[in-house]
Design a protein around this motif. Sequence first.
Motif, PDB file in Angstrom:
ATOM      1  N   LYS A 295     -12.216   5.689   1.392  1.00 20.60           N
ATOM      2  CA  LYS A 295     -12.802   5.141   2.623  1.00 20.60           C
ATOM      3  C   LYS A 295     -14.059   4.347   2.246  1.00 20.60           C
ATOM      4  O   LYS A 295     -14.909   4.824   1.513  1.00 20.60           O
ATOM      5  N   GLY A 296     -14.112   3.099   2.698  1.00 16.91           N
ATOM      6  CA  GLY A 296     -15.235   2.237   2.376  1.00 16.91           C
ATOM      7  C   GLY A 296     -15.082   1.513   1.046  1.00 16.91           C
ATOM      8  O   GLY A 296     -15.905   0.667   0.699  1.00 16.91           O
ATOM      9  N   ILE A 297     -14.040   1.861   0.293  1.00 18.17           N
ATOM     10  CA  ILE A 297     -13.776   1.203  -0.990  1.00 18.17           C
ATOM     11  C   ILE A 297     -12.554   0.293  -0.850  1.00 18.17           C
ATOM     12  O   ILE A 297     -12.587  -0.874  -1.213  1.00 18.17           O
ATOM     13  N   ILE A 298     -11.470   0.876  -0.324  1.00 18.85           N
ATOM     14  CA  ILE A 298     -10.231   0.141  -0.043  1.00 18.85           C
ATOM     15  C   ILE A 298     -10.202  -0.113   1.464  1.00 18.85           C
ATOM     16  O   ILE A 298     -10.709   0.685   2.248  1.00 18.85           O
ATOM     17  N   SER A 299      -9.581  -1.206   1.874  1.00 18.37           N
ATOM     18  CA  SER A 299      -9.582  -1.583   3.296  1.00 18.37           C
ATOM     19  C   SER A 299      -8.997  -0.478   4.180  1.00 18.37           C
ATOM     20  O   SER A 299      -8.040   0.201   3.803  1.00 18.37           O
ATOM     21  N   ASP A 300      -9.597  -0.325   5.366  1.00 18.59           N
ATOM     22  CA  ASP A 300      -9.116   0.671   6.335  1.00 18.59           C
ATOM     23  C   ASP A 300      -7.658   0.415   6.698  1.00 18.59           C
ATOM     24  O   ASP A 300      -6.885   1.360   6.875  1.00 18.59           O
ATOM     25  N   GLU A 301      -7.280  -0.844   6.806  1.00 20.09           N
ATOM     26  CA  GLU A 301      -5.905  -1.204   7.166  1.00 20.09           C
ATOM     27  C   GLU A 301      -4.921  -0.703   6.103  1.00 20.09           C
ATOM     28  O   GLU A 301      -3.886  -0.130   6.426  1.00 20.09           O
ATOM     29  N   PHE A 302      -5.251  -0.904   4.837  1.00 18.99           N
ATOM     30  CA  PHE A 302      -4.397  -0.441   3.746  1.00 18.99           C
ATOM     31  C   PHE A 302      -4.253   1.077   3.795  1.00 18.99           C
ATOM     32  O   PHE A 302      -3.146   1.608   3.707  1.00 18.99           O
ATOM     33  N   LEU A 303      -5.370   1.773   3.953  1.00 20.12           N
ATOM     34  CA  LEU A 303      -5.351   3.241   3.986  1.00 20.12           C
ATOM     35  C   LEU A 303      -4.567   3.765   5.186  1.00 20.12           C
ATOM     36  O   LEU A 303      -3.832   4.742   5.075  1.00 20.12           O
ATOM     37  N   LYS A 304      -4.732   3.105   6.323  1.00 20.32           N
ATOM     38  CA  LYS A 304      -4.023   3.520   7.535  1.00 20.32           C
ATOM     39  C   LYS A 304      -2.510   3.381   7.358  1.00 20.32           C
ATOM     40  O   LYS A 304      -1.739   4.177   7.890  1.00 20.32           O
ATOM     41  N   ASN A 305      -2.098   2.401   6.592  1.00 13.68           N
ATOM     42  CA  ASN A 305      -0.667   2.130   6.422  1.00 13.68           C
ATOM     43  C   ASN A 305       0.004   2.941   5.312  1.00 13.68           C
ATOM     44  O   ASN A 305       1.198   2.795   5.089  1.00 13.68           O
ATOM     45  N   LEU A 306      -0.742   3.801   4.642  1.00 11.41           N
ATOM     46  CA  LEU A 306      -0.113   4.670   3.659  1.00 11.41           C
ATOM     47  C   LEU A 306       0.885   5.579   4.372  1.00 11.41           C
ATOM     48  O   LEU A 306       0.625   6.052   5.473  1.00 11.41           O
ATOM     49  N   SER A 307       1.992   5.836   3.730  1.00 12.28           N
ATOM     50  CA  SER A 307       3.085   6.555   4.376  1.00 12.28           C
ATOM     51  C   SER A 307       3.449   7.831   3.619  1.00 12.28           C
ATOM     52  O   SER A 307       3.683   7.793   2.416  1.00 12.28           O
ATOM     53  N   TYR A 308       3.501   8.938   4.359  1.00 14.10           N
ATOM     54  CA  TYR A 308       3.963  10.200   3.764  1.00 14.10           C
ATOM     55  C   TYR A 308       5.396  10.052   3.242  1.00 14.10           C
ATOM     56  O   TYR A 308       5.729  10.557   2.173  1.00 14.10           O
ATOM     57  N   GLU A 309       6.226   9.357   4.012  1.00 18.59           N
ATOM     58  CA  GLU A 309       7.627   9.191   3.634  1.00 18.59           C
ATOM     59  C   GLU A 309       7.754   8.411   2.323  1.00 18.59           C
ATOM     60  O   GLU A 309       8.488   8.814   1.413  1.00 18.59           O
ATOM     61  N   GLN A 310       7.016   7.302   2.210  1.00 19.14           N
ATOM     62  CA  GLN A 310       7.075   6.510   0.971  1.00 19.14           C
ATOM     63  C   GLN A 310       6.542   7.303  -0.216  1.00 19.14           C
ATOM     64  O   GLN A 310       7.110   7.260  -1.306  1.00 19.14           O
ATOM     65  N   ARG A 311       5.461   8.034  -0.014  1.00 20.41           N
ATOM     66  CA  ARG A 311       4.880   8.811  -1.113  1.00 20.41           C
ATOM     67  C   ARG A 311       5.781   9.990  -1.494  1.00 20.41           C
ATOM     68  O   ARG A 311       5.838  10.377  -2.650  1.00 20.41           O
ATOM     69  N   THR A 312       6.504  10.538  -0.523  1.00 15.74           N
ATOM     70  CA  THR A 312       7.455  11.606  -0.844  1.00 15.74           C
ATOM     71  C   THR A 312       8.549  11.065  -1.762  1.00 15.74           C
ATOM     72  O   THR A 312       8.919  11.707  -2.748  1.00 15.74           O
ATOM     73  N   LYS A 313       9.060   9.876  -1.463  1.00 15.86           N
ATOM     74  CA  LYS A 313      10.073   9.252  -2.329  1.00 15.86           C
ATOM     75  C   LYS A 313       9.496   9.001  -3.721  1.00 15.86           C
ATOM     76  O   LYS A 313      10.155   9.261  -4.732  1.00 15.86           O
ATOM     77  N   LEU A 314       8.262   8.498  -3.777  1.00 15.26           N
ATOM     78  CA  LEU A 314       7.602   8.244  -5.053  1.00 15.26           C
ATOM     79  C   LEU A 314       7.482   9.522  -5.870  1.00 15.26           C
ATOM     80  O   LEU A 314       7.819   9.555  -7.060  1.00 15.26           O
ATOM     81  N   TRP A 315       7.025  10.616  -5.222  1.00 12.66           N
ATOM     82  CA  TRP A 315       6.805  11.861  -5.955  1.00 12.66           C
ATOM     83  C   TRP A 315       8.108  12.558  -6.312  1.00 12.66           C
ATOM     84  O   TRP A 315       8.179  13.258  -7.317  1.00 12.66           O
ATOM     85  N   THR A 316       9.142  12.354  -5.555  1.00  9.39           N
ATOM     86  CA  THR A 316      10.457  12.874  -5.936  1.00  9.39           C
ATOM     87  C   THR A 316      10.881  12.238  -7.255  1.00  9.39           C
ATOM     88  O   THR A 316      11.341  12.920  -8.175  1.00  9.39           O
ATOM     89  N   LYS A 317      10.688  10.917  -7.366  1.00  6.20           N
ATOM     90  CA  LYS A 317      11.017  10.211  -8.612  1.00  6.20           C
ATOM     91  C   LYS A 317      10.107  10.644  -9.756  1.00  6.20           C
ATOM     92  O   LYS A 317      10.567  10.887 -10.869  1.00  6.20           O
ATOM     93  N   ASN A 318       8.804  10.748  -9.469  1.00  3.50           N
ATOM     94  CA  ASN A 318       7.840  11.112 -10.521  1.00  3.50           C
ATOM     95  C   ASN A 318       8.101  12.500 -11.087  1.00  3.50           C
ATOM     96  O   ASN A 318       8.024  12.713 -12.296  1.00  3.50           O
ATOM     97  N   ILE A 319       8.395  13.451 -10.223  1.00  2.00           N
ATOM     98  CA  ILE A 319       8.653  14.823 -10.679  1.00  2.00           C
ATOM     99  C   ILE A 319       9.929  14.872 -11.520  1.00  2.00           C
ATOM    100  O   ILE A 319      10.014  15.618 -12.502  1.00  2.00           O
ATOM    101  N   ALA A 320      10.901  14.053 -11.149  1.00  5.07           N
ATOM    102  CA  ALA A 320      12.189  14.058 -11.853  1.00  5.07           C
ATOM    103  C   ALA A 320      12.115  13.413 -13.239  1.00  5.07           C
ATOM    104  O   ALA A 320      12.968  13.699 -14.091  1.00  5.07           O
ATOM    105  N   LYS A 321      11.129  12.586 -13.487  1.00  9.58           N
ATOM    106  CA  LYS A 321      11.009  11.936 -14.795  1.00  9.58           C
ATOM    107  C   LYS A 321      10.697  12.975 -15.866  1.00  9.58           C
ATOM    108  O   LYS A 321       9.746  13.739 -15.740  1.00  9.58           O
ATOM    109  N   GLU A 322      11.485  12.964 -16.911  1.00 11.21           N
ATOM    110  CA  GLU A 322      11.359  13.975 -17.953  1.00 11.21           C
ATOM    111  C   GLU A 322      10.004  13.934 -18.666  1.00 11.21           C
ATOM    112  O   GLU A 322       9.456  14.967 -19.026  1.00 11.21           O
ATOM    113  N   ASP A 323       9.449  12.751 -18.862  1.00 16.16           N
ATOM    114  CA  ASP A 323       8.190  12.632 -19.613  1.00 16.16           C
ATOM    115  C   ASP A 323       6.946  12.706 -18.732  1.00 16.16           C
ATOM    116  O   ASP A 323       5.832  12.580 -19.213  1.00 16.16           O
ATOM    117  N   ASN A 324       7.131  12.939 -17.441  1.00 20.24           N
ATOM    118  CA  ASN A 324       6.001  13.027 -16.510  1.00 20.24           C
ATOM    119  C   ASN A 324       5.684  14.507 -16.278  1.00 20.24           C
ATOM    120  O   ASN A 324       6.570  15.288 -15.958  1.00 20.24           O
TER     121      ASN A 324
END
Length: 173
Positions: free
Chosen positions: A27-56
């Motif tokens: 907050k105050g570093i990155i635009s409020d609009e960008f932060l407001k548009n972050l999505s739980y659904e998109q991040r869930t997909k991202l973390w599903t992929k990240n957890i599944a990666k063998e070297d992560n």
Amino acid sequence: MIIRKAILNDASGIAKVHVDSWRTTYKGIISDEFLKNLSYEQRTKLWTKNIAKEDNYVVVAENTEGQIIGFADAFKRETNKVTNSGDLTSIYLFEEYQGQGIGRKIFKALFKHFKELGYNRIFVDVLEGNKTRYFYEHFGAELVKTSQIGIGGKMLNELTYEWNNIDDVLENL
């Protein structure tokens, strides 16, 4: 408080911490609009992929009710060409749990993992306005590079820190 390796079912809990932490940390570093548009659904997909990666390597912190309240991950980025090294790629906690030593426990779990892999140098990138950089400095990270990164239509300074002695870090934890 439990610190453990993440499993696929943790993706939505990690996503919640990720989004909410970004909204408070940046907050105050990155635009409020960008932060407001972050999505739980998109991040869930991202973390599903990240957890599944063998070297992560992804770890979570759970409170006494079993709720994920923090997480971190580490792997060797493709851009990292340094022999026997790795990257701490994220570490986040809900704001209300910060300052209680939980980040330190998560951090220790990552550095134990790095040691097991035989790494002797660790890198982390952090936005200049992110106070976590002082946590890294406290545990011996040295600033090695500053670059520019665009996030949400704004150019920001990104700092690259390095630890060059994992044993020293673990000893201080």
